[in-house]
Design a protein around this motif. Structure first.
Motif, PDB file in Angstrom:
ATOM      1  N   ALA A  54      -1.952  47.021  43.310  1.00  0.00           N
ATOM      2  CA  ALA A  54      -3.273  47.583  43.601  1.00  0.00           C
ATOM      3  C   ALA A  54      -4.337  46.490  43.533  1.00  0.00           C
ATOM      4  CB  ALA A  54      -3.596  48.711  42.612  1.00  0.00           C
ATOM      5  N   GLY A  55      -4.256  45.633  42.543  1.00  0.00           N
ATOM      6  CA  GLY A  55      -5.199  44.535  42.438  1.00  0.00           C
ATOM      7  C   GLY A  55      -5.148  43.615  43.637  1.00  0.00           C
ATOM      8  N   TRP A  66      -8.559  37.396  41.688  1.00  0.00           N
ATOM      9  CA  TRP A  66      -7.912  37.555  40.395  1.00  0.00           C
ATOM     10  C   TRP A  66      -8.605  36.661  39.389  1.00  0.00           C
ATOM     11  CZ3 TRP A  66      -4.767  41.297  39.109  1.00  0.00           C
ATOM     12  CH2 TRP A  66      -3.998  41.920  40.100  1.00  0.00           C
ATOM     13  N   VAL A  67      -8.792  37.181  38.174  1.00  0.00           N
ATOM     14  CA  VAL A  67      -9.387  36.396  37.094  1.00  0.00           C
ATOM     15  C   VAL A  67      -8.659  36.675  35.793  1.00  0.00           C
ATOM     16  CG1 VAL A  67     -11.704  36.282  38.125  1.00  0.00           C
ATOM     17  CG2 VAL A  67     -11.131  38.181  36.600  1.00  0.00           C
ATOM     18  N   ASP A  68      -8.651  35.686  34.929  1.00  0.00           N
ATOM     19  CA  ASP A  68      -8.203  35.880  33.557  1.00  0.00           C
ATOM     20  C   ASP A  68      -9.364  36.488  32.790  1.00  0.00           C
ATOM     21  OD1 ASP A  68      -5.686  34.693  33.969  1.00  0.00           O
ATOM     22  OD2 ASP A  68      -6.499  32.693  33.580  1.00  0.00           O
ATOM     23  N   PHE A  69      -9.109  37.572  32.089  1.00  0.00           N
ATOM     24  CA  PHE A  69     -10.163  38.188  31.301  1.00  0.00           C
ATOM     25  C   PHE A  69     -10.481  37.324  30.088  1.00  0.00           C
ATOM     26  CE2 PHE A  69      -8.880  42.679  32.821  1.00  0.00           C
ATOM     27  CZ  PHE A  69      -9.842  42.668  33.812  1.00  0.00           C
ATOM     28  N   ASP A  70     -11.763  37.325  29.687  1.00  0.00           N
ATOM     29  CA  ASP A  70     -12.135  36.650  28.447  1.00  0.00           C
ATOM     30  C   ASP A  70     -11.730  37.552  27.273  1.00  0.00           C
ATOM     31  OD1 ASP A  70     -14.202  38.584  27.949  1.00  0.00           O
ATOM     32  OD2 ASP A  70     -15.670  37.340  28.998  1.00  0.00           O
ATOM     33  N   LYS A  71     -11.935  37.073  26.069  1.00  0.00           N
ATOM     34  CA  LYS A  71     -11.481  37.799  24.887  1.00  0.00           C
ATOM     35  C   LYS A  71     -12.050  39.219  24.836  1.00  0.00           C
ATOM     36  CE  LYS A  71     -11.171  37.678  19.930  1.00  0.00           C
ATOM     37  NZ  LYS A  71     -11.786  37.278  18.683  1.00  0.00           N
ATOM     38  N   GLY A  72     -13.345  39.352  25.064  1.00  0.00           N
ATOM     39  CA  GLY A  72     -13.965  40.671  25.034  1.00  0.00           C
ATOM     40  C   GLY A  72     -13.404  41.607  26.087  1.00  0.00           C
ATOM     41  N   GLN A  73     -13.183  41.075  27.281  1.00  0.00           N
ATOM     42  CA  GLN A  73     -12.619  41.890  28.361  1.00  0.00           C
ATOM     43  C   GLN A  73     -11.172  42.276  28.046  1.00  0.00           C
ATOM     44  OE1 GLN A  73     -13.448  38.964  31.333  1.00  0.00           O
ATOM     45  NE2 GLN A  73     -15.215  40.087  32.133  1.00  0.00           N
ATOM     46  N   ARG A  74     -10.411  41.353  27.459  1.00  0.00           N
ATOM     47  CA  ARG A  74      -9.024  41.680  27.080  1.00  0.00           C
ATOM     48  C   ARG A  74      -9.004  42.816  26.072  1.00  0.00           C
ATOM     49  NH1 ARG A  74      -8.557  36.004  27.113  1.00  0.00           N
ATOM     50  NH2 ARG A  74      -8.618  35.952  24.841  1.00  0.00           N
ATOM     51  N   GLU A  75      -9.919  42.762  25.110  1.00  0.00           N
ATOM     52  CA  GLU A  75      -9.989  43.834  24.110  1.00  0.00           C
ATOM     53  C   GLU A  75     -10.415  45.152  24.754  1.00  0.00           C
ATOM     54  OE1 GLU A  75     -12.548  42.368  21.023  1.00  0.00           O
ATOM     55  OE2 GLU A  75     -11.096  40.844  20.400  1.00  0.00           O
ATOM     56  N   LEU A  76     -11.381  45.097  25.649  1.00  0.00           N
ATOM     57  CA  LEU A  76     -11.870  46.300  26.312  1.00  0.00           C
ATOM     58  C   LEU A  76     -10.818  46.923  27.226  1.00  0.00           C
ATOM     59  CD1 LEU A  76     -14.248  48.221  27.095  1.00  0.00           C
ATOM     60  CD2 LEU A  76     -14.814  46.559  28.880  1.00  0.00           C
ATOM     61  N   GLN A  79      -5.741  44.283  28.918  1.00  0.00           N
ATOM     62  CA  GLN A  79      -4.986  43.502  29.904  1.00  0.00           C
ATOM     63  C   GLN A  79      -5.457  42.056  29.849  1.00  0.00           C
ATOM     64  OE1 GLN A  79      -2.545  44.858  31.686  1.00  0.00           O
ATOM     65  NE2 GLN A  79      -3.009  46.905  30.963  1.00  0.00           N
ATOM     66  N   MET A  80      -4.624  41.170  30.321  1.00  0.00           N
ATOM     67  CA  MET A  80      -4.967  39.751  30.364  1.00  0.00           C
ATOM     68  C   MET A  80      -5.708  39.367  31.645  1.00  0.00           C
ATOM     69  SD  MET A  80      -3.811  38.591  27.512  1.00  0.00           S
ATOM     70  CE  MET A  80      -3.708  36.830  27.686  1.00  0.00           C
ATOM     71  N   VAL A  81      -5.449  40.105  32.724  1.00  0.00           N
ATOM     72  CA  VAL A  81      -6.022  39.757  34.027  1.00  0.00           C
ATOM     73  C   VAL A  81      -6.603  40.986  34.701  1.00  0.00           C
ATOM     74  CG1 VAL A  81      -4.437  37.813  34.403  1.00  0.00           C
ATOM     75  CG2 VAL A  81      -3.840  40.077  35.274  1.00  0.00           C
ATOM     76  N   GLY A  82      -7.470  40.719  35.649  1.00  0.00           N
ATOM     77  CA  GLY A  82      -8.063  41.774  36.456  1.00  0.00           C
ATOM     78  C   GLY A  82      -8.632  41.154  37.708  1.00  0.00           C
ATOM     79  N   VAL A  83      -9.517  41.858  38.353  1.00  0.00           N
ATOM     80  CA  VAL A  83     -10.127  41.337  39.574  1.00  0.00           C
ATOM     81  C   VAL A  83     -11.640  41.315  39.417  1.00  0.00           C
ATOM     82  CG1 VAL A  83      -8.235  42.036  41.097  1.00  0.00           C
ATOM     83  CG2 VAL A  83     -10.135  43.601  40.715  1.00  0.00           C
ATOM     84  N   ARG A  84     -12.243  40.300  40.030  1.00  0.00           N
ATOM     85  CA  ARG A  84     -13.698  40.180  40.059  1.00  0.00           C
ATOM     86  C   ARG A  84     -14.149  40.419  41.492  1.00  0.00           C
ATOM     87  NH1 ARG A  84     -16.524  37.683  36.404  1.00  0.00           N
ATOM     88  NH2 ARG A  84     -14.837  36.251  35.922  1.00  0.00           N
TER      89      ARG A  84
END
Length: 126
Positions: A54-55, A66-76, A79-84
């Motif tokens: 889907a991403g 595709w982006v690597d999530f920062d620490k706050g985004q990983r906690e939220l 997941q380790m990755v997502g899309v910007r």
């Protein structure tokens, strides 16, 4: 991911062609896994790959990256990755598939695509 998509497509004759319409197929596959009754942990790999697919649709059809999530985004997002998106907002399609599995049809991956803020027009996407 390509191997996973090939296996699912060939085995089930599903049209996973990276189109926006194919996100409906992701919803249906996820629903099928849910109806089969397994614990989420036992299908976690399949859910991850469906979310990654889907991403990639978001990347190919809406100008996301595709982006690597920062620490706050990983906690939220959990997941380790997502899309910007082009407007800078980040989204979690992998998590959305997991939510679809857990909650059912009210968590639609295809609907998520249509609600994305900052999408490039269809003809301008990569």
């Amino acid at each position: 991911m390509a191997e996973f998509i090939r296996r699912v497509t060939v085995r089930n004759r599903l049209p996973l062609d990276y189109s926006v319409a194919s996100l409906r197929v992701v919803d249906r596959i996820t629903d099928g896994l849910r109806r089969a009754g397994p614990e989420q942990g036992s299908v976690a790999r399949e859910l991850f790959w469906l979310g990654a697919y889907a991403g990639e649709v978001f990347v190919r059809r809406s100008g996301a990256e595709w982006v690597d999530f920062d620490k706050g985004q990983r906690e939220l997002f959990g997941q380790m990755v997502g899309v910007r998106m082009p407007d800078g907002r980040v989204w979690n399609p992998i998590g959305k598939v997991a939510k679809r599995f857990a909650a059912g049809p009210e968590e639609s991956v295809q609907q998520m695509y249509f609600l994305l803020h900052g999408r490039l027009p269809m003809n301008a996407a990569r």
